[in-house]
Design an enzyme around this catalytic site. Structure first.
Site, PDB file in Angstrom:
ATOM      1  CG  ASP A   1      -2.266   0.482   1.033  1.00 13.66           C
ATOM      2  OD1 ASP A   1      -2.391   1.383   0.108  1.00 13.66           O
ATOM      3  OD2 ASP A   1      -3.340  -0.048   1.861  1.00 13.66           O
TER       4      ASP A   1
ATOM      5  CD  GLU B   1       0.177   4.363  -7.674  1.00 14.80           C
ATOM      6  OE1 GLU B   1      -0.572   3.963  -8.257  1.00 14.80           O
ATOM      7  OE2 GLU B   1       0.796   5.636  -7.938  1.00 14.80           O
ATOM      8  CD1 TRP B   2      -4.855   3.019  -3.177  1.00 18.43           C
ATOM      9  CD2 TRP B   2      -3.847   4.809  -2.539  1.00 18.43           C
ATOM     10  NE1 TRP B   2      -4.544   2.778  -1.787  1.00 18.43           N
ATOM     11  CE2 TRP B   2      -3.816   4.029  -1.622  1.00 18.43           C
ATOM     12  CE3 TRP B   2      -3.320   5.997  -2.452  1.00 18.43           C
ATOM     13  CZ2 TRP B   2      -3.150   4.506  -0.377  1.00 18.43           C
ATOM     14  CZ3 TRP B   2      -2.641   6.544  -1.050  1.00 18.43           C
ATOM     15  CH2 TRP B   2      -2.603   5.555  -0.213  1.00 18.43           C
ATOM     16  N   GLY B   3      -3.361   4.160  -8.221  1.00 22.44           N
ATOM     17  CA  GLY B   3      -3.462   5.079  -9.609  1.00 22.44           C
ATOM     18  C   GLY B   3      -3.089   6.669  -9.660  1.00 22.44           C
TER      19      GLY B   3
ATOM     20  CG  ASP C   1      -9.537   1.834  -1.036  1.00 22.90           C
ATOM     21  OD1 ASP C   1      -8.590   1.625  -1.646  1.00 22.90           O
ATOM     22  OD2 ASP C   1      -9.489   1.679   0.222  1.00 22.90           O
TER      23      ASP C   1
HETATM   24  C1  GLA Z   1      -6.133   0.991   1.439  1.00 21.48           C
HETATM   25  C2  GLA Z   1      -5.904   0.120   0.027  1.00 21.48           C
HETATM   26  C3  GLA Z   1      -7.233  -0.910   0.497  1.00 21.48           C
HETATM   27  C4  GLA Z   1      -6.660  -1.807   1.900  1.00 21.48           C
HETATM   28  C5  GLA Z   1      -6.758  -0.493   3.147  1.00 21.48           C
HETATM   29  C6  GLA Z   1      -6.238  -1.225   4.363  1.00 21.48           C
HETATM   30  O1  GLA Z   1      -7.012   1.918   1.411  1.00 21.48           O
HETATM   31  O2  GLA Z   1      -6.452   0.677  -1.062  1.00 21.48           O
HETATM   32  O3  GLA Z   1      -7.348  -1.934  -0.496  1.00 21.48           O
HETATM   33  O4  GLA Z   1      -5.537  -2.529   1.790  1.00 21.48           O
HETATM   34  O5  GLA Z   1      -5.713   0.438   2.585  1.00 21.48           O
HETATM   35  O6  GLA Z   1      -5.994  -0.339   5.345  1.00 21.48           O
END
Ligand code: GLA
Length: 399
Positions: A158, A191-193, A213
């Protein structure tokens, strides 16, 4: 030779040379760990259980993955997300929560392996995880060695609490640490893009999140689909766009919406990481039957897992809410998704030519009805439910 060129010709020749050299250079090779030749499949604790993870949950989930047929359908990795870790020892070694995991991670990995499954863990490339547990920044090599010693097969990393750090640099450090760990470990970048991972992550990890997410509701699914679809050209065996884990079975969407969610993930060659309570799939309720029908749909899974490894894409959207998506497959057939985003049912019509099948007759398999027919008409129309799909596999007919 340069001397014989006129002054005007020198820059031009130089430019040509640069273009030739750059043009001839192959694109950065994908991470060469030989893993994830098809999109990873498995289960992860986060979407359903959040921080409420334990040895018992993981054992029961592994048991249920066998009993439900999930393992035999291809779901392999059982991954504990955030909150399994509590501190670091004096020598820096990461310590698992001994109340929730009394027998430790090695014993748990052994249990999962004995079930014919693989074991995954979560960490964070920054200083702390999103839930405030110790992160791996500065401990990458030690953590990679620890995971290898425990028998970890998959690591999701993450990006919380990473202020001032450079994503490509930190994930590259981790990738190198995993490569030197002595164990083959799938590397999931999360890293969510937010740092254009589609530009660098294929050379660093096996999959990378392209979005924030997922939430267990329809608006989230369509948002993630539209984001993830943009990078279809980057995906290939060993390196996949990740629009986040599945919500199928968590209760926030209708049966049609979950079917669409699962079908779209398969069309996009996305990782299929279930996020539900697998133990409940053993129930004899209608809800459990519906979830089994979706997560265990082998026709749809085969589209996701196709060895050609091409991410499907949108080819028709007129009007914009009535869409047709296509994914070419290794045997020369194509998966075709008729996707109705509107709030009312609607017919969707397409031409076989539009989806790239050029034949007088086609053989069509409906991947939710599990029926087949040979069609001579150059067009195809189906009534598609609201927030729903009709998913087909189409071959040129030989007879
Ligand atoms: C982030 C990630 C999620 C999950 C949470 C856990 O938000 O994007 O997929 O792993 O952390 O805290």
């Amino acid at each position: 030779m340069t001397r014989s060129l006129s002054r005007a010709a020198v820059p031009a020749a130089l430019l040509m040379l640069i273009v030739a050299v750059l043009g001839a250079r192959p694109a950065a090779p994908p991470v060469d760990n030989g893993l994830a030749r098809t999109p990873p499949m498995g289960w992860n604790s986060w979407n359903k259980f959040g921080c409420n993870v334990s040895e018992q949950l993981i054992r029961e989930t592994a048991d249920a993955m066998v009993a439900t047929g999930m393992r035999d359908a291809g779901y392999q990795y059982v991954t504990i997300d955030d909150c399994w870790q509590v501190a670091r020892a004096v020598d820096g070694t990461i310590i698992a929560d001994s109340t929730r995991f009394p027998r430790g991670m090695k014993a748990l990995a052994d249990y999962v392996h004995a079930k014919g499954l693989k074991f995954g863990l979560y960490t964070d490339a920054g200083r702390k995880t999103c839930e405030g547990r110790p992160g791996s920044y500065g401990y990458e090599a030690l953590d990679a060695r620890t995971y290898a010693a425990w028998g970890v097969d998959y690591v999701k990393i993450d990006w919380c609490n990473s202020e001032g750090l450079d994503a490509k640099t930190q994930y590259t450090i981790f990738g190198e640490a995993l490569a030197k760990s002595g164990r083959k470990i799938v590397f999931s970048i999360c890293e969510w893009g937010s740092n254009q991972p589609w530009e660098w992550a294929p050379a660093v990890g096996n999959l990378w999140r392209t979005t924030g997410d997922i939430q267990d509701r329809w608006s989230s699914v369509v948002t993630l689909v539209d984001l993830n679809a943009q990078y279809w050209h980057v995906a290939r065996p060993g390196a996949w766009n990740d629009p986040d884990m599945l919500e199928v079975g968590n209760g926030g969407m209708t049966r049609n919406e979950y079917r669409a969610h699962f079908s779209l993930w398969a069309m996009m060659a996305a990782p299929l990481i279930a996020g539900n309570d697998v133990r409940q799939m053993l129930d004899s309720t209608r809800a459990a039957t519906d979830i089994r029908e979706i997560l265990l749909n082998r026709d749809v899974i085969a589209v996701d897992q196709d060895s050609l490894g091409v991410q499907g894409k949108l080819v028709q959207a007129s009007p914009s809410e009535l869409q047709v998506w296509v994914k070419p497959l290794a045997d020369g057939s194509r998966a075709v998704l008729l996707f109705n985003r509107a709030s009312v049912p609607s017919p969707i019509t397409t031409r076989w030519r539009t989806v790239g099948v050029r034949a007088e007759k086609v053989r069509v398999r409906d991947l939710w009805q599990h029926t087949e027919q040979v069609i001579a008409d150059p067009t195809y129309t189906a009534l598609v439910p609201s927030h729903g799909v009709v998913m087909l596999r189409v071959w040129p007919a030989t007879d």
